[in-house]
Scaffold this active site. Structure first.
Site, PDB file in Angstrom:
ATOM      1  CD  GLN A 101     -13.518 -18.567  37.295  1.00 23.21           C
ATOM      2  OE1 GLN A 101     -13.433 -17.424  36.885  1.00 23.21           O
ATOM      3  NE2 GLN A 101     -12.971 -18.952  38.433  1.00 23.21           N
ATOM      4  CG  HIS A 119     -15.606 -19.224  31.218  1.00 20.45           C
ATOM      5  ND1 HIS A 119     -14.674 -18.938  32.190  1.00 20.45           N
ATOM      6  CD2 HIS A 119     -16.610 -18.336  31.380  1.00 20.45           C
ATOM      7  CE1 HIS A 119     -15.092 -17.899  32.912  1.00 20.45           C
ATOM      8  NE2 HIS A 119     -16.267 -17.529  32.441  1.00 20.45           N
ATOM      9  CB  CYS A 130     -24.810 -28.787  11.040  1.00 24.54           C
ATOM     10  SG  CYS A 130     -23.186 -29.545  11.348  1.00 24.54           S
ATOM     11  CG  ASN A 214      -6.867 -18.730  45.574  1.00 22.04           C
ATOM     12  OD1 ASN A 214      -6.640 -19.317  44.523  1.00 22.04           O
ATOM     13  ND2 ASN A 214      -7.985 -18.058  45.777  1.00 22.04           N
TER      14      ASN A 214
END
Length: 245
Positions: A101, A119, A130, A214
Protein backbone atom coordinates in the site's frame (compact mmCIF):
# COMPACT_ATOMS: atom_id res chain seq x y z
CA UNK A 1 7.96 -15.98 20.89
CA UNK A 2 11.16 -17.90 20.05
CA UNK A 3 9.12 -21.04 19.38
CA UNK A 4 6.74 -19.10 17.12
CA UNK A 5 9.66 -17.55 15.26
CA UNK A 6 11.08 -21.00 14.53
CA UNK A 7 7.68 -22.27 13.36
CA UNK A 8 7.29 -19.23 11.11
CA UNK A 9 10.82 -19.69 9.73
CA UNK A 10 10.01 -23.33 8.92
CA UNK A 11 6.74 -22.38 7.21
CA UNK A 12 8.52 -19.75 5.10
CA UNK A 13 11.33 -22.21 4.21
CA UNK A 14 8.78 -24.72 2.95
CA UNK A 15 6.53 -22.26 1.14
CA UNK A 16 6.08 -22.47 -2.60
CA UNK A 17 4.17 -19.28 -3.42
CA UNK A 18 4.54 -16.85 -0.51
CA UNK A 19 3.65 -13.18 -0.86
CA UNK A 20 4.07 -10.19 1.47
CA UNK A 21 1.40 -7.56 2.04
CA UNK A 22 2.88 -4.37 3.48
CA UNK A 23 1.54 -1.10 4.84
CA UNK A 24 2.71 2.13 6.42
CA UNK A 25 4.20 0.36 9.46
CA UNK A 26 7.04 -1.00 7.33
CA UNK A 27 8.15 2.51 6.40
CA UNK A 28 7.72 4.06 9.86
CA UNK A 29 11.16 2.67 10.77
CA UNK A 30 12.56 4.63 7.82
CA UNK A 31 11.20 7.84 9.34
CA UNK A 32 8.06 8.04 7.20
CA UNK A 33 4.99 8.62 9.38
CA UNK A 34 1.66 6.97 8.56
CA UNK A 35 -1.15 9.13 7.21
CA UNK A 36 -3.61 8.18 9.93
CA UNK A 37 -3.35 8.22 13.72
CA UNK A 38 -2.37 10.87 16.31
CA UNK A 39 1.08 11.50 14.77
CA UNK A 40 -0.01 10.85 11.19
CA UNK A 41 0.42 13.23 8.30
CA UNK A 42 -3.27 14.14 8.29
CA UNK A 43 -2.81 15.68 11.74
CA UNK A 44 -0.47 18.21 10.07
CA UNK A 45 -1.81 18.52 6.53
CA UNK A 46 -5.27 18.86 5.05
CA UNK A 47 -6.15 15.62 3.19
CA UNK A 48 -7.90 17.67 0.50
CA UNK A 49 -4.48 18.38 -1.02
CA UNK A 50 -4.72 14.82 -2.38
CA UNK A 51 -8.29 15.08 -3.60
CA UNK A 52 -8.28 14.82 -7.39
CA UNK A 53 -10.88 17.55 -7.98
CA UNK A 54 -9.14 19.91 -5.56
CA UNK A 55 -5.80 19.19 -7.28
CA UNK A 56 -7.22 20.20 -10.68
CA UNK A 57 -8.84 23.34 -9.29
CA UNK A 58 -5.96 24.39 -6.99
CA UNK A 59 -2.78 22.87 -8.41
CA UNK A 60 -0.39 25.35 -6.76
CA UNK A 61 -1.85 24.86 -3.26
CA UNK A 62 -1.97 21.09 -3.73
CA UNK A 63 1.59 20.99 -4.99
CA UNK A 64 2.91 23.01 -2.03
CA UNK A 65 1.66 20.32 0.37
CA UNK A 66 2.68 17.48 -1.97
CA UNK A 67 6.22 18.82 -2.29
CA UNK A 68 6.53 19.24 1.46
CA UNK A 69 5.27 15.73 2.26
CA UNK A 70 6.58 13.55 -0.54
CA UNK A 71 9.71 15.21 -1.87
CA UNK A 72 11.24 17.41 0.84
CA UNK A 73 10.48 14.82 3.51
CA UNK A 74 9.88 11.34 2.02
CA UNK A 75 12.61 11.91 -0.52
CA UNK A 76 15.29 11.66 2.17
CA UNK A 77 14.08 8.31 3.55
CA UNK A 78 16.11 5.10 3.09
CA UNK A 79 14.96 1.51 3.18
CA UNK A 80 15.30 -0.40 6.46
CA UNK A 81 15.94 -3.99 7.56
CA UNK A 82 12.38 -5.11 6.85
CA UNK A 83 12.57 -3.97 3.23
CA UNK A 84 15.97 -5.66 2.90
CA UNK A 85 14.88 -9.03 4.28
CA UNK A 86 11.90 -9.13 1.91
CA UNK A 87 14.26 -8.48 -1.01
CA UNK A 88 16.55 -11.26 0.24
CA UNK A 89 13.63 -13.69 0.56
CA UNK A 90 12.71 -12.91 -3.05
CA UNK A 91 16.31 -13.48 -4.14
CA UNK A 92 16.22 -16.89 -2.43
CA UNK A 93 13.07 -17.74 -4.39
CA UNK A 94 10.93 -17.91 -1.24
CA UNK A 95 8.95 -14.70 -1.80
CA UNK A 96 7.07 -14.44 -5.08
CA UNK A 97 5.75 -10.87 -4.79
CA UNK A 98 5.31 -7.88 -2.52
CA UNK A 99 1.88 -6.27 -2.58
CA UNK A 100 2.26 -2.87 -0.96
CA UNK A 101 0.00 0.00 0.00
CA UNK A 102 3.10 2.20 0.32
CA UNK A 103 4.04 4.71 -2.35
CA UNK A 104 7.60 5.45 -1.21
CA UNK A 105 9.54 3.14 -3.59
CA UNK A 106 11.58 1.73 -0.67
CA UNK A 107 10.87 -1.92 -1.52
CA UNK A 108 12.42 -1.40 -4.95
CA UNK A 109 15.36 0.54 -3.51
CA UNK A 110 16.04 -2.38 -1.15
CA UNK A 111 16.20 -4.74 -4.13
CA UNK A 112 12.69 -6.21 -4.48
CA UNK A 113 11.92 -6.89 -8.13
CA UNK A 114 8.25 -7.97 -8.14
CA UNK A 115 6.31 -5.24 -6.36
CA UNK A 116 2.63 -4.58 -6.99
CA UNK A 117 1.94 -1.03 -5.88
CA UNK A 118 -1.71 -0.87 -4.91
CA UNK A 119 -1.65 2.90 -4.55
CA UNK A 120 1.01 3.86 -7.09
CA UNK A 121 4.45 5.40 -6.58
CA UNK A 122 5.37 8.90 -5.40
CA UNK A 123 8.78 8.66 -7.07
CA UNK A 124 7.20 9.03 -10.50
CA UNK A 125 5.37 12.04 -11.90
CA UNK A 126 2.98 11.66 -14.80
CA UNK A 127 1.65 14.07 -17.39
CA UNK A 128 -2.09 13.54 -17.47
CA UNK A 129 -2.18 14.77 -21.07
CA UNK A 130 0.46 12.68 -22.85
CA UNK A 131 1.31 10.07 -20.20
CA UNK A 132 5.03 10.89 -20.09
CA UNK A 133 6.66 9.76 -16.83
CA UNK A 134 9.26 11.86 -15.01
CA UNK A 135 11.47 11.15 -12.01
CA UNK A 136 11.35 13.85 -9.30
CA UNK A 137 15.05 14.56 -9.99
CA UNK A 138 14.17 15.45 -13.60
CA UNK A 139 11.75 18.17 -12.55
CA UNK A 140 12.31 21.57 -10.97
CA UNK A 141 10.15 21.43 -7.85
CA UNK A 142 11.12 24.98 -6.91
CA UNK A 143 8.68 26.12 -9.61
CA UNK A 144 5.19 24.91 -8.76
CA UNK A 145 3.24 23.34 -10.26
CA UNK A 146 5.75 21.35 -12.36
CA UNK A 147 4.81 20.99 -16.01
CA UNK A 148 5.46 18.56 -18.84
CA UNK A 149 8.18 19.72 -21.23
CA UNK A 150 6.20 18.36 -24.20
CA UNK A 151 2.78 19.92 -23.72
CA UNK A 152 3.18 22.23 -20.69
CA UNK A 153 0.40 20.42 -18.81
CA UNK A 154 0.62 20.07 -15.02
CA UNK A 155 2.35 16.95 -13.72
CA UNK A 156 0.70 14.79 -11.07
CA UNK A 157 2.45 12.35 -8.71
CA UNK A 158 1.75 8.85 -10.03
CA UNK A 159 -0.08 7.60 -6.97
CA UNK A 160 -3.75 7.23 -6.17
CA UNK A 161 -5.52 10.42 -5.08
CA UNK A 162 -8.88 10.51 -3.34
CA UNK A 163 -11.45 10.11 -6.11
CA UNK A 164 -9.14 7.98 -8.27
CA UNK A 165 -9.35 4.28 -9.08
CA UNK A 166 -6.78 1.69 -8.02
CA UNK A 167 -4.36 0.99 -10.93
CA UNK A 168 -5.96 -1.87 -12.85
CA UNK A 169 -2.80 -3.91 -13.47
CA UNK A 170 -1.63 -3.72 -9.85
CA UNK A 171 -5.11 -4.65 -8.64
CA UNK A 172 -5.38 -7.65 -10.95
CA UNK A 173 -1.87 -8.96 -10.30
CA UNK A 174 -2.26 -8.50 -6.53
CA UNK A 175 -5.43 -10.59 -6.52
CA UNK A 176 -3.81 -13.26 -8.71
CA UNK A 177 -0.80 -13.46 -6.37
CA UNK A 178 -3.08 -13.63 -3.31
CA UNK A 179 -5.18 -16.44 -4.76
CA UNK A 180 -2.07 -18.45 -5.63
CA UNK A 181 -0.30 -17.86 -2.29
CA UNK A 182 0.28 -20.62 0.25
CA UNK A 183 1.68 -18.13 2.80
CA UNK A 184 1.06 -14.41 3.22
CA UNK A 185 3.21 -12.16 5.40
CA UNK A 186 1.06 -9.27 6.64
CA UNK A 187 3.46 -6.55 7.76
CA UNK A 188 2.85 -3.08 9.18
CA UNK A 189 -0.79 -2.65 8.24
CA UNK A 190 -4.00 -2.30 10.23
CA UNK A 191 -6.21 -3.64 7.46
CA UNK A 192 -8.43 -0.56 7.40
CA UNK A 193 -7.92 0.74 3.87
CA UNK A 194 -10.31 -0.81 1.37
CA UNK A 195 -9.94 -2.39 -1.18
CA UNK A 196 -6.27 -3.11 -0.41
CA UNK A 197 -7.24 -4.75 2.90
CA UNK A 198 -8.95 -7.60 1.03
CA UNK A 199 -5.66 -9.03 -0.27
CA UNK A 200 -4.73 -11.10 2.84
CA UNK A 201 -8.38 -12.16 3.23
CA UNK A 202 -8.41 -13.36 -0.38
CA UNK A 203 -5.23 -15.36 0.27
CA UNK A 204 -6.71 -16.90 3.42
CA UNK A 205 -9.90 -17.80 1.57
CA UNK A 206 -7.75 -19.77 -0.86
CA UNK A 207 -5.97 -21.68 1.90
CA UNK A 208 -2.93 -19.52 2.71
CA UNK A 209 -1.29 -19.42 6.14
CA UNK A 210 -1.35 -15.83 7.44
CA UNK A 211 1.69 -14.63 9.38
CA UNK A 212 1.16 -11.16 10.83
CA UNK A 213 3.97 -8.87 11.98
CA UNK A 214 2.67 -5.70 13.62
CA UNK A 215 3.43 -3.50 16.61
CA UNK A 216 -0.26 -3.65 17.59
CA UNK A 217 -3.15 -5.98 16.86
CA UNK A 218 -4.98 -5.23 13.61
CA UNK A 219 -8.27 -5.98 11.89
CA UNK A 220 -6.67 -9.27 10.79
CA UNK A 221 -5.41 -10.52 14.16
CA UNK A 222 -8.55 -12.15 15.52
CA UNK A 223 -10.02 -12.96 12.13
CA UNK A 224 -7.59 -14.54 9.69
CA UNK A 225 -4.13 -14.46 11.35
CA UNK A 226 -2.52 -17.84 12.12
CA UNK A 227 0.68 -16.48 13.70
CA UNK A 228 0.83 -13.03 15.30
CA UNK A 229 4.34 -11.69 15.95
CA UNK A 230 4.24 -8.40 17.84
CA UNK A 231 7.14 -6.00 17.46
CA UNK A 232 9.22 -4.06 14.97
CA UNK A 233 9.13 -5.50 11.49
CA UNK A 234 12.87 -5.10 10.85
CA UNK A 235 13.89 -6.87 14.07
CA UNK A 236 11.45 -9.76 13.68
CA UNK A 237 12.14 -10.30 9.98
CA UNK A 238 15.91 -10.22 10.53
CA UNK A 239 15.53 -12.82 13.30
CA UNK A 240 13.33 -15.03 11.10
CA UNK A 241 15.80 -14.70 8.21
CA UNK A 242 18.63 -15.87 10.49
CA UNK A 243 16.59 -18.96 11.42
CA UNK A 244 15.92 -19.73 7.74
CA UNK A 245 19.62 -19.74 6.84
Amino acid sequence: MKEDLQKVADIISNSKSMIAFTGAGVSVESGIPPFRGPNGLWSRYDPQCLDLDYFHLNPVESWKAIKSIFYDFFGKASYNGAHKVLAQLEEKGLLKAVVTQNIDNLHQEAGSKIVYEFHGNSQKLICLQCGKIYLPSEVNLDELPPKCVKDKKILKPDFVFFGEDIPEVAYRKSLQAARAADVVLVIGTTGEVIPAAMIPTEAKRNGAIVIEINTEESNYTDGITDFFLQGKASELLEEIYTLIN
